[in-house]
Design a protein around this motif. Structure first.
Motif, short mmCIF file in Angstrom:
data_model
loop_
_atom_site.label_atom_id
_atom_site.label_comp_id
_atom_site.label_asym_id
_atom_site.label_seq_id
_atom_site.Cartn_x
_atom_site.Cartn_y
_atom_site.Cartn_z
N GLY A 559 0.79 -1.07 0.02
CA GLY A 559 0.23 -0.05 0.06
C GLY A 559 0.81 1.12 0.00
N PHE A 560 0.26 2.30 -0.29
CA PHE A 560 0.93 3.82 -0.35
C PHE A 560 0.85 4.52 1.00
CE2 PHE A 560 -0.32 3.14 -4.87
CZ PHE A 560 1.00 3.37 -5.52
N LYS A 561 2.05 4.96 1.51
CA LYS A 561 1.69 5.64 2.62
C LYS A 561 1.03 6.97 2.40
CE LYS A 561 6.15 3.98 4.81
NZ LYS A 561 7.38 4.27 5.31
N THR A 562 1.13 7.72 1.38
CA THR A 562 0.32 8.67 0.85
C THR A 562 -0.15 8.45 -0.35
OG1 THR A 562 2.07 10.07 0.21
CG2 THR A 562 1.17 10.51 2.46
N LEU A 563 -1.33 8.52 -0.72
CA LEU A 563 -1.83 8.17 -2.17
C LEU A 563 -0.89 9.11 -3.32
CD1 LEU A 563 -5.75 8.17 -1.80
CD2 LEU A 563 -4.18 6.45 -2.21
N PRO A 564 -0.72 8.37 -4.14
CA PRO A 564 0.13 8.97 -5.26
C PRO A 564 -0.59 10.19 -6.16
CG PRO A 564 -0.33 7.01 -6.00
CD PRO A 564 -0.94 7.08 -4.74
N LYS A 565 0.24 11.07 -6.69
CA LYS A 565 -0.47 12.08 -7.20
C LYS A 565 -0.40 12.14 -8.73
CE LYS A 565 -0.64 14.92 -3.11
NZ LYS A 565 -1.78 14.63 -2.94
N GLN A 566 -0.97 12.91 -9.33
CA GLN A 566 -0.91 13.28 -10.92
C GLN A 566 0.16 13.85 -11.16
OE1 GLN A 566 -3.92 15.35 -13.35
NE2 GLN A 566 -4.79 13.50 -13.22
N GLU A 567 1.17 13.50 -12.31
CA GLU A 567 2.21 14.29 -12.61
C GLU A 567 2.31 14.46 -13.87
OE1 GLU A 567 5.84 12.38 -10.25
OE2 GLU A 567 4.57 10.41 -10.79
N THR A 568 3.34 15.28 -14.43
CA THR A 568 3.67 15.61 -15.74
C THR A 568 4.74 14.64 -15.87
OG1 THR A 568 2.75 18.08 -15.72
CG2 THR A 568 4.27 17.35 -17.47
N LEU A 569 4.67 13.70 -17.00
CA LEU A 569 5.88 13.02 -17.10
C LEU A 569 6.18 12.99 -18.74
CD1 LEU A 569 4.31 9.89 -15.23
CD2 LEU A 569 5.87 11.27 -14.63
N LEU A 570 7.24 12.88 -19.10
CA LEU A 570 7.70 13.06 -20.49
C LEU A 570 8.72 11.90 -20.61
CD1 LEU A 570 8.04 14.27 -23.12
CD2 LEU A 570 10.11 15.65 -22.35
N PHE A 571 8.24 10.96 -21.55
CA PHE A 571 9.09 9.57 -21.86
C PHE A 571 9.65 9.82 -23.19
CE2 PHE A 571 5.33 8.13 -19.71
CZ PHE A 571 6.10 7.25 -18.87
N LYS A 572 11.27 9.92 -22.90
CA LYS A 572 11.98 9.98 -24.02
C LYS A 572 12.47 8.61 -24.89
CE LYS A 572 13.49 13.86 -24.78
NZ LYS A 572 12.99 14.96 -25.57
N ASN A 573 12.58 8.86 -25.94
CA ASN A 573 13.24 7.70 -27.02
C ASN A 573 12.59 6.39 -26.88
OD1 ASN A 573 15.14 9.77 -27.85
ND2 ASN A 573 16.12 9.55 -26.17
N ALA A 574 11.58 6.45 -26.60
CA ALA A 574 10.78 4.91 -26.44
C ALA A 574 10.29 4.39 -27.88
CB ALA A 574 9.38 5.17 -25.57
N THR A 575 10.08 3.24 -27.75
CA THR A 575 9.51 2.17 -28.93
C THR A 575 8.00 2.42 -28.55
OG1 THR A 575 11.25 0.99 -29.27
CG2 THR A 575 9.18 0.49 -30.19
N VAL A 576 7.14 3.39 -29.24
CA VAL A 576 5.56 3.38 -28.97
C VAL A 576 4.82 2.62 -29.60
CG1 VAL A 576 4.01 5.27 -28.73
CG2 VAL A 576 6.41 5.88 -28.06
N TRP A 577 4.01 1.79 -29.05
CA TRP A 577 3.12 1.00 -29.73
C TRP A 577 1.73 2.02 -29.73
CZ3 TRP A 577 3.36 -4.45 -30.46
CH2 TRP A 577 4.58 -5.02 -30.41
N THR A 578 1.61 2.49 -30.65
CA THR A 578 0.07 3.59 -30.59
C THR A 578 -1.15 2.91 -30.85
OG1 THR A 578 0.32 3.88 -33.16
CG2 THR A 578 1.77 5.20 -31.85
N ASN A 579 -1.24 1.78 -31.47
CA ASN A 579 -2.55 1.03 -31.91
C ASN A 579 -3.24 2.07 -32.78
OD1 ASN A 579 -1.91 -1.35 -30.52
ND2 ASN A 579 -3.06 -0.62 -28.71
N GLU A 580 -2.70 3.02 -33.51
CA GLU A 580 -3.49 3.72 -34.26
C GLU A 580 -2.86 3.55 -35.56
OE1 GLU A 580 -5.96 5.72 -33.79
OE2 GLU A 580 -6.19 5.38 -31.66
N ALA A 581 -3.04 4.61 -36.56
CA ALA A 581 -2.77 4.32 -38.06
C ALA A 581 -0.91 4.39 -37.98
CB ALA A 581 -3.31 5.46 -38.67
#
Length: 993
Positions: A559-581
């Motif tokens: 469990g979390f000692k304090t609930l996690p919060k929403q963040e601004t995240l930037l993933f760099k240089n990933a292989t991205v599976w978009t499931n789109e065109a």
């Protein structure tokens, strides 16, 4: 009902014979005591906030007449000087079955009866709903149990029949052993009582689950509203009783924090504010508990420490169970800190004699004595609607009070007397001298040391000499001590017998008869050495050094000692599976902000973002499981052949470790489906796996409406040994669907007509299907039944949304496309029961190639956390492309669940439900490094590794504390290995908590 009438008549006959002033008396001249009784020089606790020092309490005719320091004592008064002693209001127990015989289930072979096989006529159709029951009709004063309660400090109990979902009315009783019911019954109908548990006396099968109990209560309340309008064509004594008593306080036996929230949810729907009997774990979700606005009745049967000396058994102890031992005693304090009204109860204690020790444990863990007294007096009195009559010693209140040697909540304080309605009940003679302590005496030139401990009624002795502990037995009465002890020589069978009286200087003086019969003088001198204030403080400090385990969300391992919060995240240089065109993008950046996917591209930047180097890693949309029973506290309501009235949203278990394990497998969303016990099952819950959040916060906002249907062996009870419910054949299943939808059409027409109609939850749900507002996921295997249900749906002008399992889908894929139904299947399960004999692992590929929207589901808590690998099997079996195979567990289930506008692919504007994998997502070597839902990281591989070490450390600390507790002589409980049973479609175990 006949028994109820007899009981009430018996009560009034008894009252007439023995209690009424107007009954003729033929026993000679009698006098009535009209004197006053004055208790002087006492410390009087009128209430928790009003204390009088050296005051007088004046009572007459069972009531308080006056109290204060300058009370005028009438001449015809009996004056009792209790200088140095204290007076408190007697305690009130709001939740009891005192004087009510516990309902017993009949022995022998008792198979369940069909859902409508009620044992009563003229009452509600369901035997488990009995608001017409009256505790008074079954009440019989129990002098022995009354004595136990009186000696624990209680003067009033609120008793009821602890059986069934609606249990009828309770009765408020004064524990006056010297009067009859005409005096001690304070309220004939004091409250209405409810629970989620079935009656032990009925064989009626419905409800068989927690969600069924909730649905039954809702329908019962709706029926009562309909009946109140005078629209029913028949008489219903149960509903009449409910409506007649609707202004009474309503007490709901929840028994744990989750059920407390569920009960409050039902109450809120009908404008009812229950008083809730808790389970002692409410501190874990105290914010949600406070939001119920309910008052609570709290049991204080705190757990004993576990016996952890066996290391092998100790390894099986769950961290949550170990924490409960540490945390539970803080529950009352947490309620007080959050300004939630609560009363305390003896409920669940083996004996009322345990109550004081448990209460002191709560006080040692932070509950103030003022709040403790309120919880036992003024708060229950207020909730029961008698604030000026019980719970205080204000003028006019009943003379229900305790006389104690001091602070009633001090461990050493003795309870001398408990007065109820002005009648004395002696617990301990207040003139008896306290002889506990350490003594020394000599007999026949031998020195002995003796320790006397405990209450005078249950005095214990320990005698030692020459470093040997001798056998001894002691009794004490009227200031005389009787002691027998064995000889120092263990081979001797003789006993020394002592008779001694207490001297004013606290020594014991008398005579001793030696084993040879010779008499000698006995003089035991008390060791006057007492602990200094500083020594006592040091002892208390040592006891208080016990560390209270920290609460986490959920309050389990990981469990979390304090609930996690929403963040601004930037993933760099990933292989991205978009499931789109765009397909699979190499070396690509993805920016997440405010819970959404904001940008996809190269060389993205955001000064406020946390940068995550995803080089060599794969970023995908979160996995979605179309068919799961993870996070379900209840799966099947099989008591009826249609259970459309029940909802899985009612029974979400937010503490199920399966949520965390699925996050570790990259799963972010799932549909929690009802099981396959009946053709028309319950409504679904579509959730996001927000580990740590409360149950309601897991459910999708504006969630699409789904319901579970089922075909095949399970619904016709092929493998049941005592199946009695229609249908019993596959053609019966078809007829059942036709019957129910025909009824639903008629119900829909009645609703449209504007005429009055009885609201039926089950029919309302089926009308939603007819209106194409609710979608069907249907458990299915055999092609003939799949064809049948599509034809039935077309007959009533709606479509089946999804056939789940559908292991013969490859045989009817063309017809599925024509009907417009999707298929959610297993990758390679086959031949595990007869109707699966024709299953093949190529099923998913064949359906997909025919144009069916296909998903791979789990229906299993273990499989669900490796759905990435299940998807990969379709590449082997059927030659699916990697992208299409991956869509089987992401975009396609999102389409089947009508949530693909939010999840299922990595697309700007969609929810930021993504997974960062260490390797190719369908590789057996891939691990979910981060699982993120709406920009909140709910699983992190690095955090998980740290948590594993932290859990070991915390367990070790708790084990050491438990060992210390055992060494101090505190009671321990044995370890019982617990294993959470995996729930599948056909699970029908105990589902009513």
């Amino acid at each position: 009902m006949f028994k109820n009438v007899l009981g009430i008549l018996s009560f009034f006959c008894y009252s007439c014979l023995f209690g009424q002033d107007y009954f003729p008396k033929n026993d000679g001249v009698t006098t009535t005591n009209t004197n006053y009784t004055a208790f002087t020089n006492a410390k009087i606790h009128i209430s928790s906030s009003h204390i009088i020092n050296k005051g007088t309490l004046l009572i007459k005719d069972g009531k308080v007449v006056a109290s204060g320091t300058e009370v005028s004592i009438p001449k015809n008064s009996k004056i009792i000087n209790i200088e140095g002693k204290s007076i408190y209001p007697s305690f009130i127990d709001m939740y009891s079955d005192f004087g009510i015989e516990k309902p017993k289930r009949e022995t022998g072979n008792r198979s369940a009866s069909p859902q409508y096989d009620a044992s009563r006529t003229g009452y509600y159709w369901n035997d488990h709903v009995m608001p017409e029951n009256q505790a008074l009709s079954q009440f019989k004063f129990d002098a022995k149990k009354a004595k136990d309660l009186l000696e624990a400090g209680f003067g009033v109990v609120n008793t009821h029949i602890q059986d069934g979902i609606h249990r009828g009315t309770g009765t408020l009783v004064a524990l006056n052993s010297q009067a009859g019911n005409e005096t001690r019954i304070l309220k004939e109908k004091s409250a209405q009582y409810l629970s989620f548990s079935k009656s032990a006396l009925s064989r009626q099968s419905y409800p068989s689950s927690l969600m069924g109990s909730m649905a039954l209560l809702r329908q019962f309340y709706l029926d009562a509203e309909w009946y109140k309008k005078g629209l029913s064509k028949t008489k219903d004594l149960s509903i009449e009783a409910l409506n007649r008593n609707q202004n009474l306080i309503q007490i709901f036996d929840a028994g744990n924090k989750a059920n407390a929230l569920r009960a409050d949810l039902v109450g809120d729907q009908f404008g009812i504010q229950y008083v809730i009997l808790g389970g002692g774990d409410e501190y874990e979700r105290i914010a949600d508990i406070k939001n119920t606005n309910a008052s609570f009745i709290l049991p204080i049967n705190f757990q004993d420490a576990y016996d952890v000396e066996n290391s092998f058994l100790t390894n099986s102890l769950a961290l949550s169970d170990m924490r409960a031992w540490s945390q539970e005693p803080t529950n009352p304090k947490v309620f007080a800190e959050n300004n939630i009204d609560f009363a305390l109860t003896t409920h669940t204690l083996k004996s009322p004699s345990e109550f004081k020790d448990k209460l002191i444990q709560a006080i040692d863990n932070g509950l103030s004595k003022e709040k403790a007294l309120e919880a036992l007096t003024t708060i229950p009195a207020k909730l029961l609607g008698l604030p000026s009559e019980i719970g205080t010693l204000t003028n006019g209140a009943y003379a229900n009070f305790l006389i104690t040697s001091g602070d009633v909540f001090d461990k050493k304080t003795k309870l001398f007397e408990n007065w109820v309605q002005g009648e004395q009940h002696m617990v301990t003679n207040m003139n008896t001298k306290d002889i506990s302590g350490d003594y020394e005496f000599s007999l026949a030139n031998t020195v002995y040391k003796m320790t006397l401990s405990g209450d005078s009624k249950k005095l214990k002795s320990k005698v030692t000499s020459e470093s040997k502990t001798l056998g001894s037995k002691v009794s004490y009465d009227n200031d005389w001590l009787q002691l027998s002890l064995t000889a120092i020589d263990s081979t001797s069978e003789g006993f020394t017998r002592v008779m001694a009286q207490v001297e004013n200087n606290a020594s014991l003086k008398g005579k001793a008869i030696l084993p040879n019969g010779a008499e000698t003088v006995f003089l035991a001198t008390k060791n006057k050495k007492t602990k200094t204030d500083s020594e006592e403080k040091d002892e208390k400090k040592a006891d208080s050094t016990k560390t209270i385990a920290a609460i986490t969300y959920p309050n389990t391992a990981y469990g979390f000692k304090t609930l996690p919060k929403q963040e601004t995240l930037l993933f760099k240089n990933a292989t991205v599976w978009t499931n789109e065109a765009d397909g699979i993008l190499k070396n690509t950046d993805v920016l997440i902000k405010n819970g959404k996917i904001i940008k996809i591209g190269n060389n993205l930047s955001d000064t406020k973002a946390e940068i995550i180097d995803a080089t060599g890693k794969h970023l995908t949309a979160g996995i979605i499981d179309e068919h799961s029973h993870v996070a379900a506290a209840s799966v099947n309501e099989g008591g009826q052949n249609s259970s459309a009235e029940v909802s899985m949203e009612d029974v979400i278990d937010d503490e199920d470790i399966g949520i965390y394990r699925n996050l570790a497998g990259g799963v972010t969303s799932m549909q929690i489906l009802h099981g396959s016990a009946n053709p028309i099952g319950g409504r679904s819950a579509i959730i996001k796996l927000k580990w740590g959040e409360s149950a309601n916060n897991l459910i999708y906002n504006d969630s699409p409406k789904f319901i579970k249907f089922a075909l095949g062996e399970n619904v016709k009870q092929t493998r049941h040994t005592n199946g009695v419910r229609f249908p019993q054949t596959r053609m019966g299943v078809e007829q059942l669907y036709i019957d129910y939808f025909t009824r639903a059409k008629a119900y829909k027409a009645l609703k449209k007509s504007g005429k009055p109609y009885r609201k039926d939850i089950e029919m309302d749900v089926l009308v939603e299907i007819l209106n194409k507002e609710r979608f069907i996921s249907c458990h299915s295997y055999v092609q003939s039944e799949i064809n049948m249900l599509m034809k039935v749906a077309e007959q009533f002008d709606f479509n089946i949304n999804t056939f789940t399992h559908i292991l013969e889908g490859y045989k009817v894929a063309d017809k599925m496309v024509e009907h417009g139904v999707g298929g959610s299947t297993f990758s390679d399960w086959w031949a595990y029961k007869y109707e699966v004999n024709d299953a093949i692992p190529y099923n998913a590929a064949i359906m997909h190639n025919a144009g069916v929207t296909v998903a791979i589901n789990s229906d299993d808590p273990e499989m669900s956390r490796r759905l990435n690998q299940e998807a990969a099997k379709t590449i082997k079996y059927g030659g699916m492309s990697e992208e299409d195979a991956w869509k089987f567990v992401t975009l396609n289930p999102a389409k089947l669940l009508h949530i693909d506008h939010r999840v299922g692919s990595i697309k700007v504007g969609k929810d930021a439900d993504v997974v960062l994998w260490t390797d190719h997502p369908m590789s057996i070597y891939a691990k979910a490094e981060k699982t993120i839902i709406e920009g909140v990281t709910y699983f992190d591989l690095e955090r998980d590794n740290k948590l594993r070490a932290d859990i070991k450390t915390e367990k070790n600390e708790l084990i050491n504390q438990m060992l210390k507790a055992k060494n101090k002589g505190l009671k321990t409980q044995p370890i019982k290995k617990k294993e959470k049973e995996a729930m599948h479609c056909d699970y029908v175990g105990n589902q009513i908590n």
